[in-house]
Enzyme design. Sequence first.
Site, PDB file in Angstrom:
ATOM      1  N   ARG A   9      -1.578  -9.347  -5.119  1.00 11.63           N
ATOM      2  CA  ARG A   9      -0.706  -8.273  -4.436  1.00 11.63           C
ATOM      3  C   ARG A   9      -1.438  -7.531  -3.225  1.00 11.63           C
ATOM      4  O   ARG A   9      -2.532  -7.146  -3.415  1.00 11.63           O
ATOM      5  CB  ARG A   9      -0.338  -7.097  -5.319  1.00 11.63           C
ATOM      6  CG  ARG A   9       0.859  -6.000  -4.762  1.00 11.63           C
ATOM      7  CD  ARG A   9      -0.053  -4.933  -4.406  1.00 11.63           C
ATOM      8  NE  ARG A   9       0.618  -3.448  -4.109  1.00 11.63           N
ATOM      9  CZ  ARG A   9       0.331  -2.503  -3.380  1.00 11.63           C
ATOM     10  NH1 ARG A   9      -1.076  -2.489  -3.165  1.00 11.63           N
ATOM     11  NH2 ARG A   9       1.162  -1.609  -3.303  1.00 11.63           N
ATOM     12  N   VAL A  10      -0.626  -7.660  -2.157  1.00 12.22           N
ATOM     13  CA  VAL A  10      -1.080  -6.900  -0.677  1.00 12.22           C
ATOM     14  C   VAL A  10      -0.242  -5.878  -0.596  1.00 12.22           C
ATOM     15  O   VAL A  10       1.032  -6.103  -0.620  1.00 12.22           O
ATOM     16  CB  VAL A  10      -1.159  -7.977   0.400  1.00 12.22           C
ATOM     17  CG1 VAL A  10      -1.613  -7.474   1.690  1.00 12.22           C
ATOM     18  CG2 VAL A  10      -2.418  -9.227   0.008  1.00 12.22           C
ATOM     19  N   GLY A  11      -0.779  -4.713  -0.290  1.00 10.30           N
ATOM     20  CA  GLY A  11      -0.131  -3.448   0.117  1.00 10.30           C
ATOM     21  C   GLY A  11       0.208  -3.439   1.460  1.00 10.30           C
ATOM     22  O   GLY A  11      -0.095  -4.221   2.324  1.00 10.30           O
ATOM     23  N   ASP A  12       0.432  -2.087   1.948  1.00 11.63           N
ATOM     24  CA  ASP A  12       0.723  -1.807   3.262  1.00 11.63           C
ATOM     25  C   ASP A  12      -0.529  -1.833   4.260  1.00 11.63           C
ATOM     26  O   ASP A  12      -0.278  -2.216   5.361  1.00 11.63           O
ATOM     27  CB  ASP A  12       1.555  -0.576   3.478  1.00 11.63           C
ATOM     28  CG  ASP A  12       0.791   0.618   2.998  1.00 11.63           C
ATOM     29  OD1 ASP A  12       0.296   0.482   1.724  1.00 11.63           O
ATOM     30  OD2 ASP A  12       0.780   1.679   3.467  1.00 11.63           O
ATOM     31  N   GLY A  28       2.616   1.625  -1.271  1.00  9.72           N
ATOM     32  CA  GLY A  28       2.574   0.797  -0.151  1.00  9.72           C
ATOM     33  C   GLY A  28       3.920  -0.118   0.128  1.00  9.72           C
ATOM     34  O   GLY A  28       4.259  -0.363   1.475  1.00  9.72           O
ATOM     35  N   THR A  39      -8.591   0.283   1.538  1.00  8.90           N
ATOM     36  CA  THR A  39      -7.842   0.552   0.270  1.00  8.90           C
ATOM     37  C   THR A  39      -8.242  -0.400  -0.831  1.00  8.90           C
ATOM     38  O   THR A  39      -8.567  -1.504  -0.470  1.00  8.90           O
ATOM     39  CB  THR A  39      -6.435   0.954   0.133  1.00  8.90           C
ATOM     40  OG1 THR A  39      -6.074   1.408  -1.260  1.00  8.90           O
ATOM     41  CG2 THR A  39      -5.783  -0.325   0.247  1.00  8.90           C
ATOM     42  N   THR A  68      -6.186   5.395  -1.018  1.00  4.55           N
ATOM     43  CA  THR A  68      -6.336   4.874   0.164  1.00  4.55           C
ATOM     44  C   THR A  68      -7.106   5.923   1.206  1.00  4.55           C
ATOM     45  O   THR A  68      -6.927   7.067   1.269  1.00  4.55           O
ATOM     46  CB  THR A  68      -5.158   4.526   1.008  1.00  4.55           C
ATOM     47  OG1 THR A  68      -4.520   3.369   0.186  1.00  4.55           O
ATOM     48  CG2 THR A  68      -5.440   3.656   2.283  1.00  4.55           C
ATOM     49  N   THR A  74      -0.480   6.557   3.375  1.00 10.11           N
ATOM     50  CA  THR A  74      -1.005   6.276   2.125  1.00 10.11           C
ATOM     51  C   THR A  74       0.009   6.660   1.090  1.00 10.11           C
ATOM     52  O   THR A  74       0.772   7.187   1.592  1.00 10.11           O
ATOM     53  CB  THR A  74      -2.341   7.254   1.988  1.00 10.11           C
ATOM     54  OG1 THR A  74      -1.749   8.412   2.030  1.00 10.11           O
ATOM     55  CG2 THR A  74      -3.397   7.058   2.951  1.00 10.11           C
ATOM     56  N   GLY A  75       0.028   5.924   0.010  1.00  7.01           N
ATOM     57  CA  GLY A  75       0.994   6.075  -0.995  1.00  7.01           C
ATOM     58  C   GLY A  75       1.518   4.960  -1.205  1.00  7.01           C
ATOM     59  O   GLY A  75       0.869   3.702  -1.203  1.00  7.01           O
ATOM     60  N   SER A 100     -10.153   4.877  -5.275  1.00  2.00           N
ATOM     61  CA  SER A 100      -9.069   4.119  -4.357  1.00  2.00           C
ATOM     62  C   SER A 100      -9.471   3.245  -3.438  1.00  2.00           C
ATOM     63  O   SER A 100      -8.655   2.908  -2.801  1.00  2.00           O
ATOM     64  CB  SER A 100      -8.034   5.208  -4.075  1.00  2.00           C
ATOM     65  OG  SER A 100      -8.750   6.181  -3.049  1.00  2.00           O
TER      66      SER A 100
HETATM   67  N1  ASP Z   1      -0.721   2.289   0.140  1.00  2.16           N
HETATM   68  C1  ASP Z   1      -1.848   1.864  -0.820  1.00  2.16           C
HETATM   69  C2  ASP Z   1      -1.119   0.738  -1.356  1.00  2.16           C
HETATM   70  O1  ASP Z   1      -0.014   0.328  -1.694  1.00  2.16           O
HETATM   71  C3  ASP Z   1      -2.462   2.646  -1.921  1.00  2.16           C
HETATM   72  C4  ASP Z   1      -2.232   4.143  -1.421  1.00  2.16           C
HETATM   73  O2  ASP Z   1      -2.365   4.303  -0.481  1.00  2.16           O
HETATM   74  O3  ASP Z   1      -2.489   4.806  -2.471  1.00  2.16           O
HETATM   75  O4  ASP Z   1      -1.903  -0.339  -1.837  1.00  2.16           O
END
Ligand code: ASP
Length: 360
Positions: free
Chosen positions: A231-234, A257, A221, A203, A254-255, A85
């Site tokens: 794609r950009v996450g959080d 995003g 991450t 992450t 985490t999770g 991850s």
């Molecule tokens: N938060 C991260 C994202 O959405 C992924 C993760 O934390 O599992 O890119």
Amino acid sequence: MESSRVTRRSFLGASGAALAAGALPRGAFASLPSPADADCIAVSSANGIGAVATARAAVLERRLRPVSAAVQGVAQVEADPKDTSVGYGGLPNEDGVIQLDSACMDGPRHNAGAVGSLEGIMHPAQVAECVMDRTDHVLLVGPGAKRFALEQGFIEQDLSTETSRKAWREWQATRKEDDRLWPLNGADPDAPWTLDEKRPWGTIHCSVLAPNGDLGCCTTTSGLAWKIPGRVGDSPLIGCGLYCDNTVGSAGATGRGEAAILSGGSWLIVERMRMGDDPTEACLHALRRVSEQAQRAAAWQPALWAKDKPGFGLTFYAVRKDGLFGSATMIGRRGGPKFSVADAGGARHEECAILYELPA
Ligand code: ASP
């Protein structure tokens, strides 16, 4: 739900104890910025048990500032091919390319650096630290981020492993035609809390409190597996995947995003701690907000709200300037979800609070 406490907490005294119990009026925290008592506390996601130990040692033995200690702590997870991850061996995007997101934030200077969709560099958190320290910008993305990293002396590497390539090939072979709305890749909507496994996330977040009360944090991450390129996450977004305010505390996520972005989750947690919430309660508050938002979003993507709860996972982590720390997760079974912490009591896993508890 009360947050965990550091072992040495003489700093809490009568007013601190009242604060921990939530007895002070909202807004009172701003006048009580008591730093932790000569201890260093590092908090991270469950995959960061080594990272929190490294980060704490970096502060206490190498005298690194908290943000640099967090960046050093997560480096071992970025370099670990078994953690699919983050960094090396991370799961790639739709095209089979690993794109990394990372950010760090320095409490004392209230500054941050971040990179998004960075390819071919194993330690994006270190690149983010360079963005923070050596430029007046906060976020660099894509080819510009890579060019900057190379200029800074980072080495380009193939970050894929046999495991990550095989996982991508298997996803390609089973890919559904329209897999860009939730549940991604047509996962079983009757089992919403397993969606993460079908389209894995992962992450590492790490927040660090130094003995003098300074704070810093970092999130890094490879993001959502099989994401749309670009794609950009959080994780690299300040206020979403991480945030710290040196007068209050530090938080990260985490999770899913997209949910942390849509709620400004990490910023919200720090602001709740400013108002007097302990870290666990602040994390639960943000999860409740995300849950309400998911319920509304389900009018558009029904699987975002399934079986009376959000159809995705999200976990928040927080440490407050006075040494309280905690974590809460959206859905889980008691005794299941964990986070990592290192303090005077050593590095260990502790249980996350759970907003929606599943039957045992
Ligand atoms: N938060 C991260 C994202 O959405 C992924 C993760 O934390 O599992 O890119």
